[in-house]
Design a protein around this motif. Structure first.
Motif, PDB file in Angstrom:
ATOM      1  N   ALA A 258       0.840  -1.204   0.000  1.00  0.00           N
ATOM      2  CA  ALA A 258       0.000   0.000   0.000  1.00  0.00           C
ATOM      3  C   ALA A 258       0.873   1.251   0.000  1.00  0.00           C
ATOM      4  O   ALA A 258       0.587   2.223  -0.723  1.00  0.00           O
ATOM      5  N   ALA A 259       1.945   1.226   0.788  1.00  0.00           N
ATOM      6  CA  ALA A 259       2.866   2.362   0.813  1.00  0.00           C
ATOM      7  C   ALA A 259       3.570   2.529  -0.530  1.00  0.00           C
ATOM      8  O   ALA A 259       3.832   3.652  -0.973  1.00  0.00           O
ATOM      9  N   ALA A 260       3.868   1.407  -1.196  1.00  0.00           N
ATOM     10  CA  ALA A 260       4.504   1.468  -2.517  1.00  0.00           C
ATOM     11  C   ALA A 260       3.570   2.111  -3.539  1.00  0.00           C
ATOM     12  O   ALA A 260       4.004   2.934  -4.354  1.00  0.00           O
ATOM     13  N   ARG A 261       2.301   1.746  -3.504  1.00  0.00           N
ATOM     14  CA  ARG A 261       1.339   2.343  -4.432  1.00  0.00           C
ATOM     15  C   ARG A 261       1.227   3.847  -4.216  1.00  0.00           C
ATOM     16  O   ARG A 261       1.198   4.635  -5.170  1.00  0.00           O
ATOM     17  N   GLU A 262       1.185   4.254  -2.952  1.00  0.00           N
ATOM     18  CA  GLU A 262       1.079   5.685  -2.655  1.00  0.00           C
ATOM     19  C   GLU A 262       2.326   6.434  -3.093  1.00  0.00           C
ATOM     20  O   GLU A 262       2.237   7.573  -3.567  1.00  0.00           O
ATOM     21  N   LEU A 263       3.487   5.802  -2.969  1.00  0.00           N
ATOM     22  CA  LEU A 263       4.724   6.445  -3.392  1.00  0.00           C
ATOM     23  C   LEU A 263       4.779   6.589  -4.905  1.00  0.00           C
ATOM     24  O   LEU A 263       5.106   7.664  -5.434  1.00  0.00           O
ATOM     25  N   VAL A 264       4.483   5.529  -5.621  1.00  0.00           N
ATOM     26  CA  VAL A 264       4.557   5.567  -7.083  1.00  0.00           C
ATOM     27  C   VAL A 264       3.563   6.569  -7.655  1.00  0.00           C
ATOM     28  O   VAL A 264       3.848   7.249  -8.652  1.00  0.00           O
ATOM     29  N   ASP A 265       2.396   6.700  -7.035  1.00  0.00           N
ATOM     30  CA  ASP A 265       1.348   7.587  -7.547  1.00  0.00           C
ATOM     31  C   ASP A 265       1.440   9.008  -7.002  1.00  0.00           C
ATOM     32  O   ASP A 265       0.656   9.871  -7.400  1.00  0.00           O
ATOM     33  N   ALA A 266       2.379   9.270  -6.110  1.00  0.00           N
ATOM     34  CA  ALA A 266       2.438  10.566  -5.435  1.00  0.00           C
ATOM     35  C   ALA A 266       2.859  11.678  -6.383  1.00  0.00           C
ATOM     36  O   ALA A 266       3.613  11.466  -7.338  1.00  0.00           O
ATOM     37  N   SER A 267       2.385  12.869  -6.096  1.00  0.00           N
ATOM     38  CA  SER A 267       2.844  14.056  -6.817  1.00  0.00           C
ATOM     39  C   SER A 267       4.270  14.378  -6.374  1.00  0.00           C
ATOM     40  O   SER A 267       4.707  13.928  -5.303  1.00  0.00           O
ATOM     41  N   PRO A 268       5.021  15.146  -7.156  1.00  0.00           N
ATOM     42  CA  PRO A 268       6.389  15.502  -6.740  1.00  0.00           C
ATOM     43  C   PRO A 268       6.443  16.129  -5.352  1.00  0.00           C
ATOM     44  O   PRO A 268       7.381  15.859  -4.590  1.00  0.00           O
ATOM     45  N   ALA A 269       5.442  16.936  -5.006  1.00  0.00           N
ATOM     46  CA  ALA A 269       5.451  17.589  -3.699  1.00  0.00           C
ATOM     47  C   ALA A 269       5.258  16.587  -2.560  1.00  0.00           C
ATOM     48  O   ALA A 269       5.818  16.757  -1.469  1.00  0.00           O
ATOM     49  N   ASP A 270       4.472  15.549  -2.805  1.00  0.00           N
ATOM     50  CA  ASP A 270       4.178  14.564  -1.756  1.00  0.00           C
ATOM     51  C   ASP A 270       5.183  13.415  -1.705  1.00  0.00           C
ATOM     52  O   ASP A 270       5.173  12.624  -0.756  1.00  0.00           O
ATOM     53  N   ARG A 271       6.028  13.325  -2.715  1.00  0.00           N
ATOM     54  CA  ARG A 271       6.882  12.137  -2.832  1.00  0.00           C
ATOM     55  C   ARG A 271       7.849  11.939  -1.666  1.00  0.00           C
ATOM     56  O   ARG A 271       8.030  10.801  -1.204  1.00  0.00           O
ATOM     57  N   PRO A 272       8.514  12.993  -1.137  1.00  0.00           N
ATOM     58  CA  PRO A 272       9.423  12.742  -0.005  1.00  0.00           C
ATOM     59  C   PRO A 272       8.730  12.112   1.189  1.00  0.00           C
ATOM     60  O   PRO A 272       9.261  11.183   1.808  1.00  0.00           O
ATOM     61  N   ALA A 273       7.525  12.593   1.523  1.00  0.00           N
ATOM     62  CA  ALA A 273       6.797  12.016   2.663  1.00  0.00           C
ATOM     63  C   ALA A 273       6.390  10.577   2.370  1.00  0.00           C
ATOM     64  O   ALA A 273       6.469   9.706   3.254  1.00  0.00           O
ATOM     65  N   ARG A 274       5.971  10.304   1.137  1.00  0.00           N
ATOM     66  CA  ARG A 274       5.590   8.936   0.767  1.00  0.00           C
ATOM     67  C   ARG A 274       6.809   8.017   0.744  1.00  0.00           C
ATOM     68  O   ARG A 274       6.710   6.839   1.088  1.00  0.00           O
ATOM     69  N   ARG A 275       7.940   8.553   0.328  1.00  0.00           N
ATOM     70  CA  ARG A 275       9.177   7.759   0.350  1.00  0.00           C
ATOM     71  C   ARG A 275       9.533   7.375   1.773  1.00  0.00           C
ATOM     72  O   ARG A 275       9.886   6.218   2.063  1.00  0.00           O
ATOM     73  N   THR A 276       9.442   8.329   2.681  1.00  0.00           N
ATOM     74  CA  THR A 276       9.747   8.047   4.079  1.00  0.00           C
ATOM     75  C   THR A 276       8.811   6.983   4.633  1.00  0.00           C
ATOM     76  O   THR A 276       9.247   6.056   5.338  1.00  0.00           O
ATOM     77  N   ALA A 277       7.525   7.094   4.315  1.00  0.00           N
ATOM     78  CA  ALA A 277       6.552   6.101   4.796  1.00  0.00           C
ATOM     79  C   ALA A 277       6.872   4.716   4.244  1.00  0.00           C
ATOM     80  O   ALA A 277       6.773   3.709   4.963  1.00  0.00           O
TER      81      ALA A 277
END
Length: 466
Positions: A258-277
């Motif tokens: 689930a975290a991988a899906r959110e990271l791959v689909d994240a906008s550039p602005a959200d990507r660092p937080a999704r990467r950390t998660a």
């Protein structure tokens, strides 16, 4: 029962390396002078027989208990492969060099364009000199100045000496490992077999519940390969058993996907937080595979240092498109692993619709966190042209850490653990220690602080400790 330890495996880079020369300097940076890990009165290390690989040339460097954290002990190993790289041929090096430089300018990465132009110019100059030396009389008759014709053989002789004495022993390693030509296949196989065997033996020994793999230069390419092939050889029946319905592993895997899906689909602005998660979820998933008397997978981290994987589109693939295709086919692992299935429910495990699943063969960076340390470069010589960021090639979960070139500027490829006892701690040394994460912190926030929320971590003077 003895308390489990952490094994740290260092894989050296190119050149005629001597056994243990690289490891001792690395240990001083990673352990001996790290005041956040061990008190100065307890930082001794001991050189003990290395019984895992059976090599009489290698030693295991073992430590006392750490002064902080869970106060565990560490064993440092060097995966030594240079002895396989003997009798390099000039023909092999030239074929590899021509493959790199004889390509359309559009296929050259922007940051390497100047180096590519210089390389092409040197190849053309060498060809011209060869023609002048071979057909000197003809060239003179065409009006070529006599002094140029006469100097050509001398320049070729000097160039040949440099090529054989300096360049071939160094670049020959890369040419052979990165070229799957028939005469290189056996060497590539032996290096990989030895490295995978080391990981498997450390896992089976029962002494360790965690392995950190660090690769410098070409060693980082080898490290990436070893983890991929070691993951491919895991027992599938055991993998399925550990992911039983309602198991801790299955729950952690589902959360990770689930975290991988959110990271791959994240906008550039959200990507660092999704990467950390995602990276935090990786650590939780790793613990489920590493527990028990017979753990399945205990490699928690890959740290690439000064890595030529940043040039993978040239060195591994034919071009960027070919590299992307090989990652998509799961031949080359990425972080996060390649997701498959319907949008909204994509996974890197199978059977995709089942409650009981196991990760696919390209999913080594499910449980294994990947951190990349690199120096930027300017004008080829300043910084480290060998290294570079990796996340754009190998996936958004790779954490790139950009290190300072420093003053006076110079070539930094061999400086990643230089002067480990300097006060204050140099940002490069501080970044290396955090990337290794020997204190086994569970989150990127605990490791990197506020910098964890940035697109790329920049090591500066503030990175000198907690």
């Amino acid at each position: 029962m003895a308390k489990p330890k952490t094994a740290v495996v260092l894989i050296h880079g190119i050149g005629e390396q001597r056994p243990m020369d690289t490891l001792w300097g690395f240990v001083r940076a990673a352990w001996t002078h790290d005041a956040e890990l061990v008190h100065a009165t307890r930082n001794e290390v001991w050189s003990k027989p290395e019984l895992v690989t059976g090599s009489f040339e290698l030693r295991r460097i073992t430590t006392r208990e750490a002064s902080y954290g869970d106060k565990r002990r560490f064993d440092f190993f060097e995966f030594y492969w240079a002895h396989h790289m003997q009798e390099h041929t000039l023909g092999g090096l030239l074929r590899w060099t021509l493959k790199l430089f004889l390509r359309a300018p559009s296929q050259v990465p922007k940051g390497l364009f100047l180096a590519w132009c210089i390389g092409v110019g040197l190849l053309v100059a060498a060809a011209v000199l060869a023609i002048l030396a071979w057909q000197g009389d003809l060239m003179a008759s065409l009006g070529i100045p006599r002094w140029i014709v006469i100097s050509a053989p001398l320049l070729l002789t000097a160039g040949s000496f440099i090529l054989h004495a300096i360049i071939l022993p160094q670049a020959g390693d890369a040419a052979r490992y990165l070229s799957p030509e028939p005469n290189n296949v056996a060497i590539r196989q032996q290096i990989r077999e030895d490295g995978v065997s080391l990981i498997e033996k450390l896992t089976a020994s029962g002494e360790y519940d965690r392995i950190v793999v660090a690769g410098h230069s070409l060693g980082s390419v080898i490290a990436h390969d070893l983890l991929n092939f070691a993951w491919n050889r895991l027992d599938r029946s055991k993998m399925s058993a550990i992911h039983a319905a309602d198991s801790a592993a299955m729950e952690a895997l589902s959360a990770l996907e689930a975290a991988a899906r959110e990271l791959v689909d994240a906008s550039p602005a959200d990507r660092p937080a999704r990467r950390t998660a995602y990276r935090n979820a990786q650590r939780l998933y790793h613990k489920t595979l590493a527990k028990g008397e017979a753990p399945l997978w205990i490699v928690s981290d890959l740290v690439t240092i000064g890595s030529p994987l940043s040039k993978a589109a040239l060195l591994i693939g034919h071009d960027a498109e070919d590299l992307e295709a090989r990652i998509a086919r799961r031949e080359i692992p990425s972080s996060p692993p390649v997701l498959e299935g319907k949008k909204g429910n994509r996974r890197f495990s199978y059977p995709p619709a089942n409650k009981v699943r196991r990760p696919h063969h390209g999913a080594v960076f499910g449980p294994t966190v990947w951190t990349n340390l690199y120096h930027p470069h300017h004008l080829i010589w300043f910084g480290d042209i060998v290294s570079g960021p990796l996340r754009q090639l190998f996936g958004p979960a790779v954490l790139d850490v950009r290190l300072p070139i420093g003053k006076p500027p110079g070539f930094r490829h061999l400086d990643y653990w230089k002067n480990p006892n300097a006060e204050p701690v140099h940002p490069t040394i501080a970044a290396l220690r955090r990337a290794l994460n020997l204190r086994a912190r569970d989150t990127d926030e605990a490791l990197w602080g506020e910098a964890a929320g940035k697109d790329e971590i920049v090591a500066d003077t503030e990175m000198q400790g907690d």
